[in-house]
Design a protein around this motif. Structure first.
Motif, short mmCIF file in Angstrom:
data_model
loop_
_atom_site.label_atom_id
_atom_site.label_comp_id
_atom_site.label_asym_id
_atom_site.label_seq_id
_atom_site.Cartn_x
_atom_site.Cartn_y
_atom_site.Cartn_z
N PRO A 43 0.79 -1.24 0.00
CA PRO A 43 0.00 0.00 0.00
C PRO A 43 0.82 1.29 0.00
O PRO A 43 0.25 2.36 -0.18
CB PRO A 43 -0.80 -0.11 1.30
CG PRO A 43 0.08 -0.92 2.20
CD PRO A 43 0.76 -1.90 1.29
N TYR A 44 2.14 1.21 0.19
CA TYR A 44 2.91 2.44 0.39
C TYR A 44 3.75 2.87 -0.80
O TYR A 44 4.51 3.83 -0.71
CB TYR A 44 3.80 2.31 1.63
CG TYR A 44 2.99 2.09 2.87
CD1 TYR A 44 2.09 3.04 3.33
CD2 TYR A 44 3.12 0.91 3.59
CE1 TYR A 44 1.33 2.83 4.46
CE2 TYR A 44 2.36 0.70 4.74
CZ TYR A 44 1.47 1.66 5.16
OH TYR A 44 0.73 1.45 6.28
N TYR A 45 3.63 2.19 -1.94
CA TYR A 45 4.37 2.62 -3.12
C TYR A 45 3.79 3.94 -3.63
O TYR A 45 2.58 4.15 -3.63
CB TYR A 45 4.32 1.58 -4.23
CG TYR A 45 4.98 2.08 -5.50
CD1 TYR A 45 6.35 2.23 -5.55
CD2 TYR A 45 4.23 2.46 -6.60
CE1 TYR A 45 6.97 2.72 -6.69
CE2 TYR A 45 4.83 2.95 -7.74
CZ TYR A 45 6.21 3.08 -7.78
OH TYR A 45 6.81 3.58 -8.90
N LYS A 46 4.68 4.82 -4.07
CA LYS A 46 4.26 6.10 -4.64
C LYS A 46 5.17 6.38 -5.84
O LYS A 46 6.39 6.46 -5.70
CB LYS A 46 4.40 7.21 -3.59
CG LYS A 46 3.98 8.56 -4.08
CD LYS A 46 4.13 9.59 -2.98
CE LYS A 46 3.80 10.95 -3.51
NZ LYS A 46 4.09 11.99 -2.55
N ALA A 47 4.58 6.52 -7.00
CA ALA A 47 5.34 6.78 -8.22
C ALA A 47 5.91 8.20 -8.19
O ALA A 47 5.39 9.07 -7.50
CB ALA A 47 4.44 6.60 -9.44
N GLY A 48 6.96 8.40 -8.96
CA GLY A 48 7.51 9.75 -9.15
C GLY A 48 8.63 10.13 -8.22
O GLY A 48 9.00 11.31 -8.14
N ILE B 183 13.15 2.84 -4.97
CA ILE B 183 13.34 2.38 -3.60
C ILE B 183 12.38 3.11 -2.67
O ILE B 183 12.20 4.32 -2.80
CB ILE B 183 14.79 2.65 -3.16
CG1 ILE B 183 15.77 1.96 -4.11
CG2 ILE B 183 15.02 2.23 -1.70
CD1 ILE B 183 17.01 2.75 -4.36
N TRP B 184 11.79 2.37 -1.70
CA TRP B 184 10.99 3.03 -0.67
C TRP B 184 11.00 2.18 0.60
O TRP B 184 11.10 0.97 0.55
CB TRP B 184 9.58 3.34 -1.15
CG TRP B 184 8.63 2.20 -1.34
CD1 TRP B 184 7.63 1.81 -0.48
CD2 TRP B 184 8.54 1.32 -2.46
NE1 TRP B 184 6.94 0.74 -1.00
CE2 TRP B 184 7.47 0.43 -2.22
CE3 TRP B 184 9.25 1.18 -3.64
CZ2 TRP B 184 7.11 -0.58 -3.11
CZ3 TRP B 184 8.89 0.17 -4.53
CH2 TRP B 184 7.84 -0.68 -4.25
N GLY C 141 5.12 13.20 0.52
CA GLY C 141 6.33 13.64 -0.17
C GLY C 141 7.17 12.44 -0.57
O GLY C 141 6.65 11.36 -0.86
N PHE C 142 8.50 12.64 -0.56
CA PHE C 142 9.40 11.58 -1.00
C PHE C 142 10.49 11.29 0.02
O PHE C 142 11.59 10.90 -0.33
CB PHE C 142 9.98 11.93 -2.37
CG PHE C 142 8.93 11.90 -3.45
CD1 PHE C 142 8.48 10.70 -3.95
CD2 PHE C 142 8.38 13.08 -3.91
CE1 PHE C 142 7.49 10.66 -4.93
CE2 PHE C 142 7.40 13.05 -4.89
CZ PHE C 142 6.95 11.84 -5.39
N HIS D 222 11.73 -1.89 0.18
CA HIS D 222 11.02 -2.26 -1.05
C HIS D 222 11.79 -1.71 -2.25
O HIS D 222 12.44 -0.67 -2.16
CB HIS D 222 9.64 -1.60 -1.10
CG HIS D 222 8.74 -1.96 0.03
ND1 HIS D 222 7.85 -2.99 -0.02
CD2 HIS D 222 8.59 -1.39 1.25
CE1 HIS D 222 7.18 -3.05 1.11
NE2 HIS D 222 7.61 -2.09 1.90
N PHE D 223 11.67 -2.41 -3.37
CA PHE D 223 12.20 -1.86 -4.61
C PHE D 223 11.40 -2.36 -5.80
O PHE D 223 10.77 -3.41 -5.74
CB PHE D 223 13.70 -2.14 -4.78
CG PHE D 223 14.06 -3.59 -4.78
CD1 PHE D 223 14.11 -4.30 -5.96
CD2 PHE D 223 14.36 -4.25 -3.60
CE1 PHE D 223 14.44 -5.65 -5.97
CE2 PHE D 223 14.70 -5.59 -3.59
CZ PHE D 223 14.74 -6.29 -4.78
#
Length: 181
Positions: A39-44, A81-82, A94-95, A127-128
């Protein structure tokens, strides 16, 4: 096929399974395990080699290889990566604790970040998502040896090839992880 030829060919099956075609293992033997995006992936996320600095310093490096032969480097792969921050929180606005790195001509990549904490029953993890021209996108995650939550993780998917040993170096903690796509 004659019975004797058929039986003789069966005796070679374990050897073919082990070594595959000349020049390497059977396709996919070294493939990095896939995971759900979560649920925590964010593109960009921005291109940067330092993902996060507030916490215990950690450097992850490795290479991206083709899983078809387990040896050919993949140049210009994008590694998104996150992970959570030092308090176990993901930044959804944000990022923070998010970034993108690229592999070089030899498939090498490296990034600096923090050693993420465990939260709930989840073990420490990063995560990647890996993308490269001509390859299927890979979403996965890495874990860390010695984390007591590895056995309690609800996903139960921390296969040994994705559990990193961390080494202490002069520059801090370092983990090595090769990615096979």
């Amino acid at each position: 096929m004659k019975r004797k030829s058929f039986v003789a060919s069966l005796t070679l099956l374990p050897i073919v399974k082990l070594f595959g075609t000349p020049g390497g293992l059977i396709s996919g033997e070294c493939r990095t395990q896939r995971d759900a995006e979560g649920p925590y992936y964010k593109a960009g996320a921005p291109l940067k080699t330092t993902i996060e600095t507030e916490g215990d310093a950690l450097t992850i490096s490795g290479r991206v290889f083709q899983s078809s032969n387990c040896a050919t480097p993949v140049a210009n792969a994008t590694i998104d990566i996150w992970h959570c921050d030092a308090h176990g929180n993901y930044d959804n606005n944000g990022f923070k604790c998010r970034g993108v790195v690229k592999s070089d001509s030899q498939g090498r990549y490296s990034f600096k970040t923090i050693f993420p904490p465990s939260y709930g029953s989840r073990p420490r993890h990063i995560h990647f998502k890996v993308r490269a021209a001509g390859f299927k996108e890979l979403t996965s995650q890495i874990y860390f040896k010695g984390d007591p939550n590895l056995q309690n993780d609800f996903a139960k998917n921390a296969e040994p090839s994705r559990v990193l040993s961390i080494k202490e170096t002069q520059g801090g903690q370092h983990g090595q992880f090769d990615i096979y796509i």
